[in-house]
Design a protein around this motif. Structure first.
Motif, PDB file in Angstrom:
ATOM      1  N   LYS A  11       0.866  -1.188   0.000  1.00  0.00           N
ATOM      2  CA  LYS A  11       0.000   0.000   0.000  1.00  0.00           C
ATOM      3  C   LYS A  11       0.895   1.227   0.000  1.00  0.00           C
ATOM      4  O   LYS A  11       1.955   1.237   0.632  1.00  0.00           O
ATOM      5  N   ASN A  12       0.452   2.267  -0.675  1.00  0.00           N
ATOM      6  CA  ASN A  12       1.167   3.538  -0.661  1.00  0.00           C
ATOM      7  C   ASN A  12       1.022   4.187   0.707  1.00  0.00           C
ATOM      8  O   ASN A  12      -0.033   4.092   1.342  1.00  0.00           O
ATOM      9  N   ILE A  13       2.073   4.873   1.129  1.00  0.00           N
ATOM     10  CA  ILE A  13       2.045   5.593   2.402  1.00  0.00           C
ATOM     11  C   ILE A  13       1.564   7.013   2.150  1.00  0.00           C
ATOM     12  O   ILE A  13       1.997   7.673   1.211  1.00  0.00           O
ATOM     13  N   SER A  14       0.669   7.474   3.010  1.00  0.00           N
ATOM     14  CA  SER A  14       0.127   8.819   2.940  1.00  0.00           C
ATOM     15  C   SER A  14       0.642   9.623   4.128  1.00  0.00           C
ATOM     16  O   SER A  14       0.755   9.088   5.238  1.00  0.00           O
ATOM     17  N   LEU A  15       0.951  10.895   3.924  1.00  0.00           N
ATOM     18  CA  LEU A  15       1.514  11.724   4.992  1.00  0.00           C
ATOM     19  C   LEU A  15       0.573  11.902   6.175  1.00  0.00           C
ATOM     20  O   LEU A  15       1.013  12.147   7.287  1.00  0.00           O
TER      21      LEU A  15
END
Length: 185
Positions: A145-149
Motif C-alpha cells: 500500500k502507498n504511504i500517505s503523509l
C-alpha cells in the motif's frame, strides 16, 4: 410404459437433487458483502467507547467477503473482523498487542485463513520518507500500500486463503528500491 417409467425416475432424481441443493444453500453460512453504511455504523459505535479507528478495509472477495477494522486505544492496537451472513453482522476481535511507541512500526493480524496485517507506523520519518509499506511472504507473494503523509494506520490483506499456509511475513517500508525499515513477524 418403459419410457414413462424412465421419465418418472429422471424427474424424481432431479427433484431430489434440487431439494438437497436447496437445503445446503439455505443452511450454509454464505457470507455477503458489507455495505459502507454497515461498516460506518460499526465504527461509530466503537468510537463511542473511546477507540481510535486507524483504518478500515472492505474485502469484497467472492468466497470470503469481510471487513477489517484497525483500531487503537491508549494501551493497545488491534483489529476487528466483520462478517455478514443470514444471521446478521458478526464481529470477531483479532489479536491485540500492547502499544510500544519506541518501535518504529507495530503489527497485529493473522497469517492463518486469509492473511492480513494491521500496521501502525509510529515513526514520523518513515511516514514522511516512505513511499509504500509492503508485506512479503516466504513464497515471494507481496501485498503493498502507498504511504500517505496524514495516515499512520494501514491494513494489508490477501483477498483469498493461500494454497500453502503462511508461517511468517516480512514487513518493509520502502522508498522506491531503498528499504527504510524491515522486520520479520
Amino acid at each position: 410404459m418403459a419410457s414413462s417409467r424412465n421419465l418418472k425416475l429422471i424427474l424424481l432424481s432431479l427433484l431430489i437433487i434440487v431439494g438437497v441443493s436447496s437445503y445446503f444453500l439455505y443452511n450454509s453460512n454464505n457470507y455477503k458483502m458489507l455495505s459502507k453504511r454497515e461498516i460506518n455504523d460499526f465504527i461509530e459505535d466503537k468510537r463511542k467507547s473511546n477507540l481510535s479507528i486507524l483504518k478500515e478495509d472492505n474485502i469484497k472477495s467472492k468466497p470470503n467477503p469481510h471487513a477489517l477494522i484497525l483500531y487503537k486505544d491508549n494501551t493497545k492496537l488491534g483489529t476487528y473482523i466483520l462478517t455478514k451472513s443470514r444471521q446478521g453482522i458478526e464481529e470477531h476481535k483479532g489479536i491485540e498487542v500492547p502499544i510500544d511507541k519506541t518501535l518504529p512500526i507495530q503489527v497485529t493480524g493473522a497469517l492463518s485463513g486469509v492473511p492480513y496485517l494491521g500496521i501502525y507506523i509510529t515513526n514520523n520519518k518513515l511516514i514522511q520518507e516512505g513511499k509504500y509499506i509492503e508485506m512479503e511472504f516466504e513464497d515471494g507473494t507481496k501485498v503493498r500500500k502507498n504511504i500517505s503523509l496524514d495516515q499512520k494506520g494501514y491494513i494489508l490483506s490477501e483477498k483469498t486463503p493461500p494454497e500453502i499456509p503462511r508461517e511468517s511475513v516480512q514487513v518493509s517500508v520502502k522508498k522506491d528500491s531503498q528499504v527504510l525499515y524491515t522486520n520479520e513477524y
